[in-house]
Design an enzyme around this catalytic site. Structure first.
Site, PDB file in Angstrom:
ATOM      1  N   ASP A   1       0.845  -1.197   0.000  1.00 27.62           N
ATOM      2  CA  ASP A   1       0.000   0.000   0.000  1.00 27.62           C
ATOM      3  C   ASP A   1       0.880   1.248   0.000  1.00 27.62           C
ATOM      4  O   ASP A   1       1.993   1.226   0.531  1.00 27.62           O
ATOM      5  CB  ASP A   1      -0.897  -0.025   1.250  1.00 27.62           C
ATOM      6  CG  ASP A   1      -2.131   0.850   1.081  1.00 27.62           C
ATOM      7  OD1 ASP A   1      -2.287   1.484   0.016  1.00 27.62           O
ATOM      8  OD2 ASP A   1      -2.935   0.899   2.028  1.00 27.62           O
TER       9      ASP A   1
ATOM     10  N   HIS B   1       2.155   3.289  -9.137  1.00 32.34           N
ATOM     11  CA  HIS B   1       1.879   1.864  -9.391  1.00 32.34           C
ATOM     12  C   HIS B   1       3.031   1.244 -10.186  1.00 32.34           C
ATOM     13  O   HIS B   1       3.452   0.116  -9.914  1.00 32.34           O
ATOM     14  CB  HIS B   1       0.559   1.689 -10.144  1.00 32.34           C
ATOM     15  CG  HIS B   1      -0.645   2.047  -9.323  1.00 32.34           C
ATOM     16  ND1 HIS B   1      -0.820   1.599  -8.035  1.00 32.34           N
ATOM     17  CD2 HIS B   1      -1.734   2.825  -9.600  1.00 32.34           C
ATOM     18  CE1 HIS B   1      -1.958   2.068  -7.554  1.00 32.34           C
ATOM     19  NE2 HIS B   1      -2.535   2.816  -8.485  1.00 32.34           N
TER      20      HIS B   1
ATOM     21  N   LEU C   1       9.981 -21.156  -4.632  1.00 31.25           N
ATOM     22  CA  LEU C   1       8.918 -20.371  -4.005  1.00 31.25           C
ATOM     23  C   LEU C   1       7.661 -20.334  -4.879  1.00 31.25           C
ATOM     24  O   LEU C   1       7.757 -20.250  -6.103  1.00 31.25           O
ATOM     25  CB  LEU C   1       9.476 -18.959  -3.794  1.00 31.25           C
ATOM     26  CG  LEU C   1       8.617 -17.872  -3.184  1.00 31.25           C
ATOM     27  CD1 LEU C   1       9.511 -16.890  -2.423  1.00 31.25           C
ATOM     28  CD2 LEU C   1       7.806 -17.121  -4.207  1.00 31.25           C
TER      29      LEU C   1
HETATM   30  C1  IPE Z   1      -1.712   0.226  -3.353  1.00 24.94           C
HETATM   31  O1  IPE Z   1      -1.418   1.568  -3.442  1.00 24.94           O
HETATM   32  C2  IPE Z   1      -1.754  -0.429  -4.707  1.00 24.94           C
HETATM   33  C3  IPE Z   1      -3.029  -1.054  -5.079  1.00 24.94           C
HETATM   34  C4  IPE Z   1      -4.182  -0.991  -4.450  1.00 24.94           C
HETATM   35  C5  IPE Z   1      -3.000  -1.818  -6.312  1.00 24.94           C
HETATM   36  P1  IPE Z   1      -2.587   2.650  -3.379  1.00 24.94           P
HETATM   37  O2  IPE Z   1      -3.039   2.944  -4.763  1.00 24.94           O
HETATM   38  O3  IPE Z   1      -3.673   2.198  -2.454  1.00 24.94           O
HETATM   39  O4  IPE Z   1      -1.819   3.909  -2.788  1.00 24.94           O
HETATM   40  P2  IPE Z   1      -2.362   4.982  -1.761  1.00 24.94           P
HETATM   41  O5  IPE Z   1      -2.938   4.267  -0.582  1.00 24.94           O
HETATM   42  O6  IPE Z   1      -3.376   5.807  -2.481  1.00 24.94           O
HETATM   43  O7  IPE Z   1      -1.139   5.765  -1.412  1.00 24.94           O
HETATM   44 MG    MG Z   2      -4.089   2.527  -0.495  1.00 26.71          MG
END
Ligand code: IPE
Ligand code: MG
Length: 236
Positions: free
Chosen positions: A20, A37, A131
């Protein structure tokens, strides 16, 4: 410098990760969320190889949840594109290291081009003995349990035959041990519908490090914290 193996008495068998903080990582840099991402998904290979080197047997990554469909369409589309790109480029490298790929979730609801990448990765690596990397894409803990119940009923299993072992065998994670260590980055202290059944006795490790910044040293901290916890599974 002591190696990690010298520092810890035991390592987890199954590590689950909720990566996250991709969006916040990008926002802090004035970049679009998709850049976060991109950076986040790129971390996966090196960390998986590191855990494979440590002889950890199962790593399960929460890539896209059944609730993530609530995000804007262009973020979803972009994220799928990034996931496909990384699967196509990184899985052949992971295959060379003996890593096996599994998919957890409702595959049929993902775009065809992403489904075929995932299917190919799973098929291509199915005989590997290193793994097991499980990709939870379009995964939700509630739908996993519902899908298991539907199959149990559809197969006409008599109620008295249903026990913990049988039920586990109908989950997406059939044949895998439960989660020992669950890591969540990005300073959110929630399970968010991840592996509800399989985390009943897991140790949880939360860190405020944003996922794209999470590196081997951070992984070592999580593994050291795990090794220092006393696990009693409800006994004295
Ligand atoms: C997590 O990062 C990635 C996925 C859910 C795929 P976020 O997109 O939730 O990032 P924040 O929480 O907005 O910083
Ligand atoms: Mg998030």
């Amino acid at each position: 410098m002591k190696s990690l193996k010298q520092q810890v008495k035991r390592l987890p068998v199954h590590v689950a990760i909720v990566p996250d903080g991709n969006g916040r990582w990008a926002e802090k840099r004035g970049l679009p969320r998709l850049a976060g991402h991109q950076a986040g998904v790129k971390k996966m290979r090196a960390l998986t190889e590191y855990l494979n080197d440590l002889k950890i047997k199962y790593v399960t990554l929460y890539g896209f949840s059944t609730e993530n469909w609530g995000r804007p369409g262009d973020e979803i589309e972009g994220l799928f594109r990034i996931l496909k790109e990384r699967i196509d480029q990184d899985i052949p490298k992971l295959h060379k290291k003996g890593i096996r790929v599994r998919h957890l979730g409702r595959l049929g609801e993902l775009p065809d081009w992403l489904q075929s990448s995932i299917r190919h990765a799973v098929e291509h690596t199915k005989d590997n003995t290193g793994l097991t990397l499980s990709l939870a894409f379009n995964y939700g803990g509630h739908v996993e349990i519902i899908d298991a119940i539907r199959r149990i009923i559809a197969e006409g299993i008599p109620p008295e035959k249903i026990d913990e072992k049988l039920f586990s065998d109908y989950l997406y994670t059939a044949g895998m041990p439960y989660v020992d260590l669950l890591i969540r980055t990005g300073d959110e202290w929630r399970l968010s519908n991840f592996l509800l059944w399989q985390t009943a006795y897991s140790e949880y490790y939360f860190t405020d490090v944003l996922w794209p910044d999470f590196n081997k040293e951070d992984m070592d901290k999580a593994l050291i914290a795990y090794s220092q916890r006393e696990r009693r599974f409800g006994a004295l």
